[in-house]
Design a protein around this motif. Structure first.
Motif, PDB file in Angstrom:
ATOM      1  N   ALA A 114       0.603  -1.289  -0.133  1.00 11.66           N
ATOM      2  CA  ALA A 114      -0.071  -0.027  -0.185  1.00 11.66           C
ATOM      3  C   ALA A 114       0.822   1.109  -0.033  1.00 11.66           C
ATOM      4  N   ILE A 115       1.792   0.968   0.458  1.00 13.22           N
ATOM      5  CA  ILE A 115       2.930   2.652   0.671  1.00 13.22           C
ATOM      6  C   ILE A 115       3.089   2.013  -0.680  1.00 13.22           C
ATOM      7  N   GLU A 127       2.140  -4.458  14.640  1.00 19.29           N
ATOM      8  CA  GLU A 127       3.067  -5.685  14.692  1.00 19.29           C
ATOM      9  C   GLU A 127       3.935  -4.980  13.523  1.00 19.29           C
ATOM     10  N   THR A 128       3.198  -4.462  12.291  1.00 20.08           N
ATOM     11  CA  THR A 128       3.638  -4.128  10.874  1.00 20.08           C
ATOM     12  C   THR A 128       4.812  -3.659  11.698  1.00 20.08           C
ATOM     13  N   LEU A 129       4.136  -2.225  12.186  1.00 18.63           N
ATOM     14  CA  LEU A 129       5.632  -1.431  12.517  1.00 18.63           C
ATOM     15  C   LEU A 129       6.496  -1.693  13.718  1.00 18.63           C
ATOM     16  N   VAL A 130       6.274  -2.951  14.782  1.00 23.11           N
ATOM     17  CA  VAL A 130       7.454  -3.310  15.245  1.00 23.11           C
ATOM     18  C   VAL A 130       7.946  -4.350  14.881  1.00 23.11           C
ATOM     19  N   VAL A 136       9.352   0.183   7.469  1.00 21.55           N
ATOM     20  CA  VAL A 136       8.397   0.452   6.728  1.00 21.55           C
ATOM     21  C   VAL A 136       8.499   2.038   6.662  1.00 21.55           C
ATOM     22  N   THR A 137       8.844   3.001   8.199  1.00 26.31           N
ATOM     23  CA  THR A 137       8.978   4.894   8.144  1.00 26.31           C
ATOM     24  C   THR A 137       9.719   5.092   7.122  1.00 26.31           C
ATOM     25  N   GLU A 365      16.936  -5.589   5.744  1.00 24.51           N
ATOM     26  CA  GLU A 365      16.482  -5.599   4.100  1.00 24.51           C
ATOM     27  C   GLU A 365      15.346  -6.341   4.817  1.00 24.51           C
ATOM     28  N   TYR A 366      14.381  -6.007   3.494  1.00 21.64           N
ATOM     29  CA  TYR A 366      13.028  -7.335   3.609  1.00 21.64           C
ATOM     30  C   TYR A 366      12.946  -8.708   3.934  1.00 21.64           C
ATOM     31  N   GLU A 367      13.557  -9.132   3.108  1.00 22.85           N
ATOM     32  CA  GLU A 367      14.416 -10.442   3.372  1.00 22.85           C
ATOM     33  C   GLU A 367      14.725 -10.936   5.249  1.00 22.85           C
ATOM     34  N   ASP A 368      15.740 -10.441   5.415  1.00 23.29           N
ATOM     35  CA  ASP A 368      15.362 -10.936   6.864  1.00 23.29           C
ATOM     36  C   ASP A 368      14.358 -10.805   7.607  1.00 23.29           C
TER      37      ASP A 368
END
Ligand code: NDP
Ligand code: MG
Length: 384
Positions: A114-115, A127-130, A136-137, A365-368
């Protein structure tokens, strides 16, 4: 003519989702419901779709696709299913704001999608930000996307900051009700039953967050959520127990002035504000009466007995994917507790052992995050 605001609700069948539908349904001239989604509650999803007539629905569980499709055959509503569909529907052109009201790590991928699609985010799914707050930011900044908090404490901070964004925050205080076991000793907590833990004194919420509130993990997750939402350091975030849940949180500025946001505990208000910011719309929600609350009280959080709060601070200090590891452990532990496989105190034990034993990947990174989540779940499950 005003253009209506297109809304997608991920997790419309949950506690936040159903309240969001009430808010949206009350302002048909302002909101235009585009998408609603559920994981497995097909019956409620169908009922909501027929009542609110979105353009599309997603049912996560693919075995329920035919059922939803058949039931909505006579309507102009497209039906999708499966996890991947969540990340696709958020990109629809007509959507302005995506309300992330689904629970747990499952929210991360669709929120990132969405971002990337430059949708405003109304974020309930803490939980997404956690898990991946930095990622994300950063992505939100790069895409010029605003993330408006739905969580009541963070909405309170955000409301206090309106008109003050240029002023530095010295500190914030997140208020906590203390949950159903406030004041209990470790000895007493050994006897906690599932039914007791599911009974929150002030808020009616989904099962996972209700247990998180009872273990104080919810406040730990909220501390991490606040760090990313408001770009704060861990030492700028304090927790204060406030059993009445009237003061929803406070900001302290550099001149020492403190601002608080108050009101009856009702999630519809922060949901609505996240969808209408910077405007406030007239509501008929019940109003606060001082005479009903002659005393508002505050006390220190008991971090010795409720270890999860300290674990959250520890995960922040460890950086990398540590908070993602803690979150995964907690999701596994809460699920095991809800299925009566472990005791109440086992939740914090599993969280602590998993955080101590899984390796936090630095500069992830995302995969991590995906890998840390997988490893932590596997480790936590071995402790159940
Ligand atoms: P609920 O459990 O009531 O609802 C969760 C929603 O997410 C449901 O629509 C559910 O669908 C869907 N869902 C569950 N698992 C998945 C999955 N794996 N993939 C996709 N969708 C899924 O939760 P709440 O509404 O209480 O909480 C939602 C989020 O908001 C959480 O992150 C919580 O921490 C946060 N929050 C909630 C507050 C509250 O008052 N409830 C307050 C502040 C924050 P189905 O019904 O089909 O299972
Ligand atoms: Mg909260």
């Amino acid at each position: 003519m005003n253009v209506k605001k297109g809304i997608a609700i991920l997790g419309s069948t949950g506690s936040i989702g159903t309240q969001a539908l009430e808010v949206i349904g009350a302002y048909p001239d302002i909101f235009d419901l585009q998408v609603i989604t559920a994981h497995s509650n097909a019956d409620l999803l169908i009922e909501q779709a027929i009542k609110h007539l979105p353009n599309a629905v997603v049912i996560g569980d693919e075995t329920l696709y035919e059922k939803v499709k058949q039931s909505l055959w006579d309507y102009d509503i497209t039906v999708y299913s499966g996890e991947a569909a969540l990340s696709q529907v958020v990109e629809f052109h007509e959507i302005h704001t995506v309300l992330t009201a689904l629970v747990g790590y499952a929210g991360l991928k669709p929120t990132l999608a969405a971002i990337r699609a430059k949708k405003t985010i109304a974020l309930a799914n803490k939980e997404t930000l956690v898990c991946a707050g930095e990622l994300v930011t950063k992505l939100a900044r790069e895409n010029g996307v605003n993330i408006y908090p739905v969580d009541s404490e963070h909405s309170a901070i955000f409301q206090c900051l309106v008109g003050e964004f240029h002023n530095k925050i010295e500190k914030i205080y997140l208020t906590a009700s203390g949950g159903p076991f406030r004041g209990w000793s470790t000895e007493q907590l050994k006897t906690v039953t599932l039914a007791q833990a599911l009974k929150h004194p002030n808020w009616a919420m989904g099962a996972k967050i209700t247990i998180d509130s009872a273990t104080m993990m919810n406040k730990g997750l909220e501390v991490i959520e606040a760090k990313w939402l408001f770009s704060l350091k861990a030492e700028q975030i304090d927790v204060i127990v406030h059993p009445q849940s009237i003061v929803h949180s406070l900001v302290q500025f550099e001149d020492g002035s403190m601002k608080a946001q108050m009101g009856l505990p009702d999630m519809k208000l922060p949901i609505q504000f996240a969808l209408t910011y910077p405007d406030r719309l007239k509501t008929d929600f019940p109003r606060f009466n001082f005479m009903d609350y002659p005393q508002l009280t505050f006390e220190k959080a008991d971090k010795e007995t409720f270890k999860n709060l300290d674990l959250a601070y520890k995960a922040m200090e460890m950086e990398g994917t540590a908070a993602c590891i803690l979150n995964a452990a907690n999701e596994v532990a809460v699920d095991a507790f809800l299925n009566e496989k472990i005791s109440f105190l086992d939740i914090a034990r599993i969280n602590e052992e998993t955080l101590n034993n899984c390796i936090s990947i630095q500069k992830p990174e995302y995969e991590d995050f995906v890998e840390s989540d997988r490893q932590a779940r596997e480790f936590a499950k071995s402790l159940v």
